[in-house]
Write a protein that holds these residues in place. Sequence first.
Motif, PDB file in Angstrom:
ATOM      1  N   THR A  54      36.179  22.472  45.615  1.00 47.85           N
ATOM      2  CA  THR A  54      34.362  21.771  45.195  1.00 47.85           C
ATOM      3  C   THR A  54      35.094  20.502  44.878  1.00 47.85           C
ATOM      4  OG1 THR A  54      35.506  22.164  42.684  1.00 47.85           O
ATOM      5  CG2 THR A  54      33.136  23.049  43.429  1.00 47.85           C
ATOM      6  N   GLN A  55      34.094  19.746  45.509  1.00 47.18           N
ATOM      7  CA  GLN A  55      34.834  17.924  45.649  1.00 47.18           C
ATOM      8  C   GLN A  55      35.238  17.018  44.196  1.00 47.18           C
ATOM      9  OE1 GLN A  55      31.451  15.641  47.503  1.00 47.18           O
ATOM     10  NE2 GLN A  55      30.201  17.484  48.603  1.00 47.18           N
ATOM     11  N   ASP A  56      34.744  17.848  43.038  1.00 46.29           N
ATOM     12  CA  ASP A  56      35.670  17.349  42.010  1.00 46.29           C
ATOM     13  C   ASP A  56      36.474  17.445  41.521  1.00 46.29           C
ATOM     14  OD1 ASP A  56      34.910  19.579  40.644  1.00 46.29           O
ATOM     15  OD2 ASP A  56      33.630  19.584  39.658  1.00 46.29           O
ATOM     16  N   GLY A  57      37.199  18.896  42.737  1.00 44.85           N
ATOM     17  CA  GLY A  57      38.566  18.680  42.528  1.00 44.85           C
ATOM     18  C   GLY A  57      38.585  20.147  41.252  1.00 44.85           C
ATOM     19  N   ASN A  58      37.760  20.406  40.704  1.00 40.72           N
ATOM     20  CA  ASN A  58      37.596  21.518  39.389  1.00 40.72           C
ATOM     21  C   ASN A  58      38.251  23.083  39.639  1.00 40.72           C
ATOM     22  OD1 ASN A  58      38.558  19.105  38.034  1.00 40.72           O
ATOM     23  ND2 ASN A  58      35.963  19.034  36.899  1.00 40.72           N
ATOM     24  N   THR A  59      36.817  23.493  40.906  1.00 45.27           N
ATOM     25  CA  THR A  59      36.514  24.963  41.461  1.00 45.27           C
ATOM     26  C   THR A  59      37.585  25.014  42.689  1.00 45.27           C
ATOM     27  OG1 THR A  59      35.213  24.501  39.988  1.00 45.27           O
ATOM     28  CG2 THR A  59      34.779  26.224  40.760  1.00 45.27           C
ATOM     29  N   LEU A  60      38.177  25.735  42.490  1.00 44.40           N
ATOM     30  CA  LEU A  60      38.498  26.541  43.503  1.00 44.40           C
ATOM     31  C   LEU A  60      38.264  27.283  43.752  1.00 44.40           C
ATOM     32  CD1 LEU A  60      41.160  25.933  46.228  1.00 44.40           C
ATOM     33  CD2 LEU A  60      42.865  27.960  44.591  1.00 44.40           C
ATOM     34  N   ILE A  61      38.482  28.097  45.000  1.00 43.29           N
ATOM     35  CA  ILE A  61      37.434  29.746  45.464  1.00 43.29           C
ATOM     36  C   ILE A  61      37.889  30.265  47.107  1.00 43.29           C
ATOM     37  CG2 ILE A  61      34.897  30.563  46.315  1.00 43.29           C
ATOM     38  CD1 ILE A  61      33.668  27.960  45.688  1.00 43.29           C
ATOM     39  N   ALA A  62      38.287  31.459  46.680  1.00 41.83           N
ATOM     40  CA  ALA A  62      38.636  32.005  47.550  1.00 41.83           C
ATOM     41  C   ALA A  62      38.399  33.347  47.960  1.00 41.83           C
ATOM     42  CB  ALA A  62      40.110  32.368  47.088  1.00 41.83           C
ATOM     43  N   SER A  63      38.524  33.623  49.139  1.00 42.69           N
ATOM     44  CA  SER A  63      37.923  35.151  49.374  1.00 42.69           C
ATOM     45  C   SER A  63      38.772  36.004  49.998  1.00 42.69           C
ATOM     46  CB  SER A  63      36.861  34.996  50.984  1.00 42.69           C
ATOM     47  OG  SER A  63      38.374  34.746  51.813  1.00 42.69           O
ATOM     48  N   ASP A  64      39.122  37.127  49.276  1.00 44.67           N
ATOM     49  CA  ASP A  64      39.122  38.471  49.112  1.00 44.67           C
ATOM     50  C   ASP A  64      38.958  39.892  49.848  1.00 44.67           C
ATOM     51  OD1 ASP A  64      41.794  40.508  48.102  1.00 44.67           O
ATOM     52  OD2 ASP A  64      40.980  40.419  46.252  1.00 44.67           O
ATOM     53  N   ALA A  65      39.418  40.270  50.992  1.00 43.05           N
ATOM     54  CA  ALA A  65      39.104  40.621  51.885  1.00 43.05           C
ATOM     55  C   ALA A  65      39.013  41.878  51.706  1.00 43.05           C
ATOM     56  CB  ALA A  65      39.530  40.597  53.484  1.00 43.05           C
ATOM     57  N   GLY A  66      40.555  42.539  50.715  1.00 46.07           N
ATOM     58  CA  GLY A  66      40.532  44.049  50.762  1.00 46.07           C
ATOM     59  C   GLY A  66      39.992  43.824  49.542  1.00 46.07           C
ATOM     60  N   ASN A  67      39.625  44.069  48.466  1.00 48.43           N
ATOM     61  CA  ASN A  67      38.474  44.073  47.606  1.00 48.43           C
ATOM     62  C   ASN A  67      37.252  43.404  47.418  1.00 48.43           C
ATOM     63  OD1 ASN A  67      40.717  45.140  45.716  1.00 48.43           O
ATOM     64  ND2 ASN A  67      42.138  43.677  46.163  1.00 48.43           N
ATOM     65  N   ASN A  68      36.647  42.787  48.741  1.00 48.78           N
ATOM     66  CA  ASN A  68      35.166  42.790  49.075  1.00 48.78           C
ATOM     67  C   ASN A  68      34.552  41.844  47.618  1.00 48.78           C
ATOM     68  OD1 ASN A  68      35.050  44.291  51.055  1.00 48.78           O
ATOM     69  ND2 ASN A  68      34.583  46.118  50.130  1.00 48.78           N
ATOM     70  N   ARG A  69      35.399  40.976  47.716  1.00 50.43           N
ATOM     71  CA  ARG A  69      34.922  39.674  46.871  1.00 50.43           C
ATOM     72  C   ARG A  69      35.042  38.578  47.047  1.00 50.43           C
ATOM     73  NH1 ARG A  69      39.532  40.811  41.530  1.00 50.43           N
ATOM     74  NH2 ARG A  69      41.348  40.276  43.233  1.00 50.43           N
ATOM     75  N   ILE A  70      34.839  37.549  45.973  1.00 50.50           N
ATOM     76  CA  ILE A  70      35.432  35.781  46.126  1.00 50.50           C
ATOM     77  C   ILE A  70      35.833  36.158  44.497  1.00 50.50           C
ATOM     78  CG2 ILE A  70      34.102  34.904  48.072  1.00 50.50           C
ATOM     79  CD1 ILE A  70      32.008  34.032  46.066  1.00 50.50           C
ATOM     80  N   MET A  71      36.789  34.799  44.534  1.00 50.33           N
ATOM     81  CA  MET A  71      37.213  34.893  43.239  1.00 50.33           C
ATOM     82  C   MET A  71      37.342  33.414  43.351  1.00 50.33           C
ATOM     83  SD  MET A  71      40.843  36.804  43.145  1.00 50.33           S
ATOM     84  CE  MET A  71      41.486  35.873  45.137  1.00 50.33           C
ATOM     85  N   PHE A  72      36.406  33.320  41.757  1.00 49.43           N
ATOM     86  CA  PHE A  72      36.808  31.618  41.505  1.00 49.43           C
ATOM     87  C   PHE A  72      37.847  31.041  40.010  1.00 49.43           C
ATOM     88  CE2 PHE A  72      32.780  33.115  42.471  1.00 49.43           C
ATOM     89  CZ  PHE A  72      32.123  31.649  42.743  1.00 49.43           C
TER      90      PHE A  72
END
Length: 363
Positions: A46-64
Amino acid sequence: MKHTNLFLIIISFFLSCSEDAPTYFYEPVNFEILRLGSNINDLVLTQDGNTLIASDAGNNRIMFFDVSSDMFLTDVVVVGSKPNGLTLSTNDDYVYVSLSGSSNIAVVEIASRYVSYLPLEEDGPMDVEVFGDLLITTFISDQSVYHRTKLYNIATHEELTSKPKAGLIVKSDVDNSVFVLDQSFERIGLYRYDILNNSLEGNIQSSDIALHPAGFNDLHYVPNVGVAVALSGQDFTGNEIKNVFLFEPDGLNLMAHLDSKSAPLALASMDDGTSIFVSPSKEDGAGTFIIEFDTENYLQRNYYLAAGRLAKSALVIDSENQFIYCAVDDQADNSNDEPYSNNSFDIQRIRIVPYDTYNINDF
């Protein structure tokens, strides 16, 4: 968060030592790593640099992740089959996820984590970008004649236009242009389309970049500079690709090769475009280093030691140009029989060294 000890090489010479005495000594350094063991395909911040988001294809999810101070995993959201590309809305209210194992784009409201879907008429969206109330995604077929880049209205889900190219996509930060890395008829090329009147207009094309087949690793828009392409495979002379291709954004003319010494896997840049960061696919004698290139002279500026093997497409820089975030595999569990153990990535954060701290090209 767990800090892992590895070693940096420090060269030291002692005149009193014998000829057989070692001249390389090691000092422990703490790597800042958040242990996950996930199949990470993409990262956004995110633009404020506080939240990173990742896609996890092996578990069908995204992580915050909360990365405002130490790194913490805050939420896991199941989104659907094989989440791949990620992009944020202009105001960071939503993250859009291409679900390559379905016929949908997942739309996740960041504040509530509520998931909705934009239904598509074709299967397997590869990548995604958003322009206000418009969304662009790509569909790759076994036969390149069926490749498609499509433009949708997010609110109505209406398909507005379609173009016969597909692959990785990235948008310009200064105008309504989108760049598509396409593999058609045994050739790899970069294309530019402009969004005008709810349509994809124009068809500016680069020269052929590489031979088919090639691995599409990453595509990145460098502010004030151009478009960077990361591929693996062979160039037209039959040699292994060991550089990033950098194109100017208007006519897609080749500007430079950035020598990464091995196939580049992931790309990121400073928000002013003064540096490009490259994740290489191979280590050197001292380890795996993310390479920082100067966009004025296209030379290597700095090196940043990673904790292991780096992931494709998973490299971001915060808006303050203070930290690198990457997906890294230290290969500690790659000898077991667990699913995805060979793609078991963690998140590493590396502080960026200010320019001119080490003048590696000051001859």
